[in-house]
Design an enzyme around this catalytic site. Sequence first.
Site, PDB file in Angstrom:
ATOM      1  N   GLU A  47       0.787  -1.249   0.000  1.00 49.62           N
ATOM      2  CA  GLU A  47       0.000   0.000   0.000  1.00 49.62           C
ATOM      3  C   GLU A  47       0.813   1.291   0.000  1.00 49.62           C
ATOM      4  O   GLU A  47       0.564   2.175   0.820  1.00 49.62           O
ATOM      5  CB  GLU A  47      -0.940  -0.009   1.206  1.00 49.62           C
ATOM      6  CG  GLU A  47      -1.817  -1.234   1.255  1.00 49.62           C
ATOM      7  CD  GLU A  47      -2.806  -1.241   2.417  1.00 49.62           C
ATOM      8  OE1 GLU A  47      -2.669  -0.401   3.307  1.00 49.62           O
ATOM      9  OE2 GLU A  47      -3.699  -2.089   2.417  1.00 49.62           O
ATOM     10  N   GLU A  98      -6.549 -10.989  -0.583  1.00 47.69           N
ATOM     11  CA  GLU A  98      -7.447 -10.317   0.372  1.00 47.69           C
ATOM     12  C   GLU A  98      -8.879 -10.191  -0.159  1.00 47.69           C
ATOM     13  O   GLU A  98      -9.532  -9.158  -0.002  1.00 47.69           O
ATOM     14  CB  GLU A  98      -6.879  -8.949   0.752  1.00 47.69           C
ATOM     15  CG  GLU A  98      -5.406  -9.025   1.150  1.00 47.69           C
ATOM     16  CD  GLU A  98      -4.881  -7.816   1.912  1.00 47.69           C
ATOM     17  OE1 GLU A  98      -5.684  -6.997   2.379  1.00 47.69           O
ATOM     18  OE2 GLU A  98      -3.649  -7.716   2.055  1.00 47.69           O
TER      19      GLU A  98
END
Length: 386
Positions: A160, A267
């Site tokens: 991220e 995810e």
Amino acid sequence: MKIQVQLLVVTFISFLMDTGYAQNTQPSTLKKEYESAFKMGAALNPWVVSGRDTLGQKIVLTHFNSITAENVMKAGPINPEPGIYNFAPADELVAFGKEHDMFIVGHTLVWHNQTPDWFFKDTEGNPKTPKALAERLRQHIEVVAGRYAGKVDAWDVVNEVIDNDGSYRPTKWVNGIGKGEELVKLAFRYASAYSPNSELYYNDFNAWRPAKRDGIARMVRMLQKEGIRIDGIGIQAHWGLNYPRNEYIEAAIDTFASLGVKVMITELDIDVLPLTKEGQVIGGVLRDPQFQLEEFEAFLDPYQDGLPDTVQKQLTVRYEEVFRIFYEKRDKIDRVTFWGVHDAFTWKNGYPIPGRTNHPLLFDRERKPKPSFDVVLNLPAKLSKT
Ligand code: GLA
């Protein structure tokens, strides 16, 4: 009469054939149905790994051939204070994966969340110099990736770090090192040095957003140009019933595959509750106590007693849609990993509003398969026929 009996027998046998009983009494499994397409994974917590969640563990052993550490390998849990390491839960996860011959993904070496403040500060509490922070990064990767070298098959090295507009996010790591590019280069160099036989990935949410997707692609090309190894990109799939648009998902898979790296859907979960637009509400404003008031609770947490059929159907349709994309693009996809095993333990029960009852996975709170499970399970056979 004789003809009628014969007819009955024939009908019964064809019923058995249809349900798969006559050929094979074992019900099929996700990992088997998708064997020739991609790995099927799940993120595990210590309850599942240890078997304290007996049924959860059974689901993993039956259906998945890859596991990811949900939390235990992150910087905070594994190294909460200088010199204090909490390796036991990560060691157990790795041992579990090895024992059952699974593809093990370490998650994650460089992330701004769940990383203690002391990483970024000197002994006086002042921000570390870029050089000192780079040394902290090196040591962290040396100790953690080094410990599991030859044991984990892959690492989410950086998590991220790209913003919605494709630039580097001003995270504690990026600001501390001074430049996003420099941080990413160092992280992948160190990971490659200390865990030379693991695959090395970049992992991010909203990677389907065109500007963000292109920023990620730029970063990967930059590493490739520098001769720094990166083996894959994880598209975190914290998605919802109506987002993202399917063409964005497809374009992201195609863009990343065109870079010559592996593409993973990581995810995966499908949020069914209100107010988690884009899957991410940054800033935790919904943790404000007013959202715990009775009237808000009724609005924000509508499925405490189970998913109504209408929503269950929407969830099933959505899972079918996304798995159809994955299966059709199976040549470009290496792995699909769910973020959790069943609804009882999903992080979505606590985010972005604590204490709700969410239903984002294929197995419900009782660890029973939902209709979406059946659809996902049967999709490869269905698509191969058409
Ligand atoms: C991000 C991280 C994961 C996890 C989820 C929420 O996607 O990559 O490790 O923390 O948020 O649980």
